[in-house]
Design an enzyme around this catalytic site. Sequence first.
Site, PDB file in Angstrom:
ATOM      1  N   GLU A 296      57.032  49.523  36.351  1.00  0.00           N
ATOM      2  CA  GLU A 296      55.932  49.218  35.914  1.00  0.00           C
ATOM      3  C   GLU A 296      54.744  49.818  36.636  1.00  0.00           C
ATOM      4  O   GLU A 296      54.877  49.852  38.020  1.00  0.00           O
ATOM      5  CB  GLU A 296      55.503  47.838  35.978  1.00  0.00           C
ATOM      6  CG  GLU A 296      54.289  47.373  35.025  1.00  0.00           C
ATOM      7  CD  GLU A 296      53.938  45.965  35.421  1.00  0.00           C
ATOM      8  OE1 GLU A 296      53.495  45.331  34.514  1.00  0.00           O
ATOM      9  OE2 GLU A 296      54.079  45.511  36.451  1.00  0.00           O
TER      10      GLU A 296
ATOM     11  N   LYS B  36      50.842  46.058  27.704  1.00  0.00           N
ATOM     12  CA  LYS B  36      51.240  44.957  28.220  1.00  0.00           C
ATOM     13  C   LYS B  36      50.593  43.586  27.626  1.00  0.00           C
ATOM     14  O   LYS B  36      49.258  43.820  27.536  1.00  0.00           O
ATOM     15  CB  LYS B  36      51.316  44.602  29.653  1.00  0.00           C
ATOM     16  CG  LYS B  36      51.749  43.505  30.427  1.00  0.00           C
ATOM     17  CD  LYS B  36      51.871  43.812  31.713  1.00  0.00           C
ATOM     18  CE  LYS B  36      52.304  42.545  32.494  1.00  0.00           C
ATOM     19  NZ  LYS B  36      52.364  42.614  33.906  1.00  0.00           N
TER      20      LYS B  36
ATOM     21  N   CYS C  80      57.485  43.928  33.014  1.00  0.00           N
ATOM     22  CA  CYS C  80      57.217  42.823  34.359  1.00  0.00           C
ATOM     23  C   CYS C  80      57.125  41.423  33.481  1.00  0.00           C
ATOM     24  O   CYS C  80      57.974  41.006  32.947  1.00  0.00           O
ATOM     25  CB  CYS C  80      55.804  42.950  34.996  1.00  0.00           C
ATOM     26  SG  CYS C  80      55.635  42.216  36.530  1.00  0.00           S
TER      27      CYS C  80
END
Length: 316
Positions: free
Chosen positions: A45, A136, A170
């Site tokens: 990430e 994200k 994540c």
Amino acid sequence: MDHLLKVALGQIAPVWLNKAATLAKIEATIAEAANAKAELVVFGEALLPGYPFWLALTDGAKWDLKVNKELHSHYARNSVQIEAGELDGICKVARENEIAVYLGIIERAKNRGGHSLYASLVYINQEGKIKSVHRKLQPTYDERLTWAPGDGNGLQVHPLKQFTVGGLNCWENWMPLPRTALYGQGENLHIAVWPGSEHNTKDITRFIARESRSYVISVSALMKKTDFPKGIPHLDAILDKAPDVLANGGSCIAGPDGEWIIEPILHKEGLFYHELDFNRVYEERQNFDPVGHYSRPDVTKLTVNRERQSTVEFED
């Protein structure tokens, strides 16, 4: 043999907040993985150009602090604008070597005005084409001070030989509904990318594999205090409170039964390889399939908005 897929885990450190140098390192690593006959390589990430470690080290939540403003500006200048062709070099390496890539980037999204930053997971296929950019959905804790929340447009899966691959960033991997959105599209090879550290990967990797009866690849970056390059704004303030190790890796692979194939790898930079056998997916789906025979869509069903969000819509 289409049921076999050789994968590479690219556990590397960025040239922190240096877009050009990190791009060059990623391109070289992709070529190295392809030379070893890998068909998919995964990176952590926010690897390009790096994770915002300063937020936890420089009083990141303090209002109107010059240190944070200047670091954020530097971060933005080293972020990636895909529309400007800044991933073209990586796409070229992927195309020339016929290798697919999952890469975590900091995206400065043009369709959101070109100033805010998103932690995005980019999938590039073996033809060198960008097939999805997943922003994200929910930045975690202090990440919200520098990253903006994304949308559902990137909740997509992709064919790769007999596999169907998808991925999340994540702590999104802890969110059951985004996981379900990927499962429902036939995902059987799940990619989980992390900034680093085994405390993130050691539990959730196996849990997702057992829940989904899919392969799960977790890939993290590395970062040591000695990895901070000179020339970063307020470097002395960052180093003053930085621990010796900020991200220790933890890249790993779990099989569709939830057991380790590669246990979390710590403190080692490089490429780590394994060949996955698709038949193992069918074996484990025999007794459990969370969106197939072991589901009740007549009782519970997920609705997903995959529209790419933008503040302005023009009708010229």
